[in-house]
Design a protein around this motif. Structure first.
Motif, PDB file in Angstrom:
ATOM      1  N   ASP A  84       0.399  -1.635  -0.004  1.00 36.10           N
ATOM      2  CA  ASP A  84       0.314  -0.485   0.326  1.00 36.10           C
ATOM      3  C   ASP A  84       0.512   1.155   0.160  1.00 36.10           C
ATOM      4  OD1 ASP A  84      -1.600   1.937  -0.310  1.00 36.10           O
ATOM      5  OD2 ASP A  84      -2.927   0.965   2.316  1.00 36.10           O
ATOM      6  N   ALA A  85       0.863   2.350  -1.000  1.00 36.88           N
ATOM      7  CA  ALA A  85       1.543   3.132  -1.235  1.00 36.88           C
ATOM      8  C   ALA A  85       0.942   4.156  -0.228  1.00 36.88           C
ATOM      9  CB  ALA A  85       1.513   3.851  -2.799  1.00 36.88           C
ATOM     10  N   THR A  86       1.553   5.209  -0.045  1.00 39.63           N
ATOM     11  CA  THR A  86       1.607   6.322   1.526  1.00 39.63           C
ATOM     12  C   THR A  86       1.902   7.706   0.180  1.00 39.63           C
ATOM     13  OG1 THR A  86       3.467   6.410   2.619  1.00 39.63           O
ATOM     14  CG2 THR A  86       1.706   4.576   3.459  1.00 39.63           C
ATOM     15  N   ALA A  87       1.335   8.613   1.007  1.00 40.12           N
ATOM     16  CA  ALA A  87       1.723   9.944   0.272  1.00 40.12           C
ATOM     17  C   ALA A  87       2.946  10.165   0.406  1.00 40.12           C
ATOM     18  CB  ALA A  87       0.688  10.929   1.083  1.00 40.12           C
ATOM     19  N   ASP A  88       4.159  10.013   1.752  1.00 44.00           N
ATOM     20  CA  ASP A  88       4.594  10.461   2.014  1.00 44.00           C
ATOM     21  C   ASP A  88       5.784   9.017   0.662  1.00 44.00           C
ATOM     22  OD1 ASP A  88       3.942   7.802   3.432  1.00 44.00           O
ATOM     23  OD2 ASP A  88       6.315   8.147   4.409  1.00 44.00           O
ATOM     24  N   LYS A  89       5.694   8.207  -0.176  1.00 47.01           N
ATOM     25  CA  LYS A  89       5.847   8.212  -0.879  1.00 47.01           C
ATOM     26  C   LYS A  89       5.959   8.734  -2.106  1.00 47.01           C
ATOM     27  CE  LYS A  89       7.948   4.893   2.381  1.00 47.01           C
ATOM     28  NZ  LYS A  89       8.992   5.387   3.244  1.00 47.01           N
ATOM     29  N   VAL A  90       5.116   9.475  -2.195  1.00 50.50           N
ATOM     30  CA  VAL A  90       5.052   9.773  -3.624  1.00 50.50           C
ATOM     31  C   VAL A  90       5.167  10.957  -3.660  1.00 50.50           C
ATOM     32  CG1 VAL A  90       3.293  10.260  -5.058  1.00 50.50           C
ATOM     33  CG2 VAL A  90       2.907   8.147  -4.029  1.00 50.50           C
ATOM     34  N   LYS A  91       5.957  12.019  -5.180  1.00 54.71           N
ATOM     35  CA  LYS A  91       6.464  13.262  -4.537  1.00 54.71           C
ATOM     36  C   LYS A  91       6.561  13.525  -6.474  1.00 54.71           C
ATOM     37  CE  LYS A  91       7.611  17.124  -3.295  1.00 54.71           C
ATOM     38  NZ  LYS A  91       6.792  17.590  -2.479  1.00 54.71           N
ATOM     39  N   SER A  92       6.550  14.906  -6.490  1.00 54.97           N
ATOM     40  CA  SER A  92       5.685  15.000  -8.141  1.00 54.97           C
ATOM     41  C   SER A  92       7.029  15.941  -8.132  1.00 54.97           C
ATOM     42  CB  SER A  92       4.634  15.527  -8.549  1.00 54.97           C
ATOM     43  OG  SER A  92       4.710  16.669  -9.977  1.00 54.97           O
ATOM     44  N   LYS A  93       7.733  15.986  -9.054  1.00 58.19           N
ATOM     45  CA  LYS A  93       8.655  17.260  -9.362  1.00 58.19           C
ATOM     46  C   LYS A  93       8.010  18.392  -9.461  1.00 58.19           C
ATOM     47  CE  LYS A  93      12.180  13.819 -11.523  1.00 58.19           C
ATOM     48  NZ  LYS A  93      12.918  13.795  -9.897  1.00 58.19           N
ATOM     49  N   ASP A  94       6.663  18.421  -9.874  1.00 59.04           N
ATOM     50  CA  ASP A  94       5.437  19.530 -10.124  1.00 59.04           C
ATOM     51  C   ASP A  94       5.015  19.520  -9.615  1.00 59.04           C
ATOM     52  OD1 ASP A  94       4.353  22.010 -11.570  1.00 59.04           O
ATOM     53  OD2 ASP A  94       4.499  21.563 -13.313  1.00 59.04           O
ATOM     54  N   ALA A  95       4.787  20.475  -8.107  1.00 57.41           N
ATOM     55  CA  ALA A  95       3.861  20.152  -7.464  1.00 57.41           C
ATOM     56  C   ALA A  95       2.538  20.655  -7.996  1.00 57.41           C
ATOM     57  CB  ALA A  95       3.979  21.612  -6.226  1.00 57.41           C
ATOM     58  N   ALA A  96       2.268  21.004  -8.947  1.00 54.20           N
ATOM     59  CA  ALA A  96       0.673  21.298  -9.411  1.00 54.20           C
ATOM     60  C   ALA A  96       0.493  19.642  -9.932  1.00 54.20           C
ATOM     61  CB  ALA A  96       1.051  22.330 -10.445  1.00 54.20           C
ATOM     62  N   CYS A  97       1.453  18.845 -10.251  1.00 55.03           N
ATOM     63  CA  CYS A  97       1.135  17.635 -10.717  1.00 55.03           C
ATOM     64  C   CYS A  97       0.753  16.514 -10.096  1.00 55.03           C
ATOM     65  CB  CYS A  97       2.018  16.502 -12.096  1.00 55.03           C
ATOM     66  SG  CYS A  97       2.149  17.583 -13.221  1.00 55.03           S
ATOM     67  N   GLN A  98       1.179  17.075  -8.311  1.00 56.21           N
ATOM     68  CA  GLN A  98       1.017  15.944  -7.531  1.00 56.21           C
ATOM     69  C   GLN A  98      -0.642  15.299  -7.339  1.00 56.21           C
ATOM     70  OE1 GLN A  98       2.904  15.006  -5.145  1.00 56.21           O
ATOM     71  NE2 GLN A  98       2.786  14.069  -3.257  1.00 56.21           N
ATOM     72  N   PRO A  99      -1.130  15.769  -7.262  1.00 51.67           N
ATOM     73  CA  PRO A  99      -2.644  15.137  -7.048  1.00 51.67           C
ATOM     74  C   PRO A  99      -3.339  13.866  -8.616  1.00 51.67           C
ATOM     75  CG  PRO A  99      -3.015  17.332  -7.160  1.00 51.67           C
ATOM     76  CD  PRO A  99      -1.869  17.620  -7.766  1.00 51.67           C
ATOM     77  N   LEU A 100      -2.244  14.104  -8.989  1.00 48.63           N
ATOM     78  CA  LEU A 100      -2.222  12.874  -9.996  1.00 48.63           C
ATOM     79  C   LEU A 100      -1.491  11.974  -9.971  1.00 48.63           C
ATOM     80  CD1 LEU A 100      -2.019  14.894 -13.598  1.00 48.63           C
ATOM     81  CD2 LEU A 100      -4.629  13.945 -12.394  1.00 48.63           C
ATOM     82  N   ALA A 101      -0.355  12.001  -9.395  1.00 43.75           N
ATOM     83  CA  ALA A 101       0.694  11.125  -8.971  1.00 43.75           C
ATOM     84  C   ALA A 101       0.201  10.017  -7.776  1.00 43.75           C
ATOM     85  CB  ALA A 101       2.188  12.009  -8.219  1.00 43.75           C
TER      86      ALA A 101
END
Length: 262
Positions: A84-101
């Motif tokens: 189960d992936a968690t939010a602290d393990k997912v980071k978009s290089k462009d903050a605007a794309c974080q919801p999609l990541a």
């Protein structure tokens, strides 16, 4: 027959980046498929004028989560904690794309009051009797893997999730890069498509993941709101990862899940 297509199939289907995105699916194709809606902008993600609904509790979400009895085809399982992936393990290089990541990894956005996850996998169809080795291999890989994430929110948080995803789909249409659970991933493009029904509002996306040997592997992403609950669906297909060919979103599964949130 040359060995290159078969080799590419195996490599793409087992690529670390792609496997990372479907690991939470654990572990058919249902005939009720939506068209891919290419070139169509989803118009269902409009804000509701109704008062914010009450967030469901963890127990209520568990009761509403997709179960084996809810689907005619495929297998429903729980997502193992270690996958189960968690939010602290997912980071978009462009903050605007974080919801999609986050959506691609089956991670609920924002600060949900409660969450629950399930996975669903379709069953491959048998290859034709006269199918060659390559066709047989692809038939075995033609399996949809889905992560279903339910998250309930207080104070209009569910509506905000939909707004953020829709905004990111426009801003990040040209692609983006992100890190997930230690792996660097690249999305080549993002396209809004026609969302399935059943929600108060919804956004649907096809994202192309850079896979092996230049293949762009499609992923189907849907986020839908029912009251104060957001249901997100992240779907991949191993055969499509090998060939780059599109596949249809399994609407029968989303219909079943959203129907339980009514």
């Amino acid at each position: 027959m040359t060995t290159s297509p078969v080799r590419r199939t195996v490599l793409a289907a087992s690529a670390a980046a792609f496997a990372l995105l479907v690991t939470a699916c654990g572990g058919s194709g249902d005939g009720d498929k939506a068209d891919d809606g290419k070139g169509k902008a989803d118009s269902s993600a409009s804000a509701s004028a109704a008062p914010a609904a009450k967030a469901l509790t963890a127990a209520e979400l568990e009761k509403a989560a997709l179960a084996q009895a809810d689907v005619k085809d495929g297998k429903v399982t729980e997502v193992p904690a270690e996958d189960d992936a968690t939010a602290d393990k997912v980071k978009s290089k462009d903050a605007a794309c974080q919801p999609l990541a986050l959506l691609q990894m089956g991670v609920p956005a924002g600060s949900p009051a409660a969450t629950v996850k399930r996975s669903w996998a379709s069953q491959p169809e048998k290859p034709a009797a006269d199918a060659g080795p390559e066709e047989t291999l692809l038939a075995g890989l033609d399996v949809e893997q889905m992560v279903v994430t339910l998250a309930s929110y207080e104070d209009g948080g569910a509506e905000q999730v939909l707004k953020d995803v829709e905004a990111a789909a426009g801003t990040c249409a040209g692609g983006y890069a992100y890190d997930a659970m230690g792996e660097a991933l690249t999305i080549e493009s993002v396209e809004k498509t026609e969302a399935p029904g059943g929600g108060d509002e919804a956004v649907a996306i096809t994202a192309l993941l850079a896979a092996d040997e230049g293949v762009k592997a499609p992923m189907k992403l849907v986020v839908a709101r029912k009251g104060a609950t957001v249901a997100s669906f992240t779907v991949t297909n191993f055969a499509s990862a090998a060939t780059g060919e599109d596949f249809a979103f399994p609407t029968a599964v989303s219909d079943a899940q959203l129907g339980k949130l009514a």
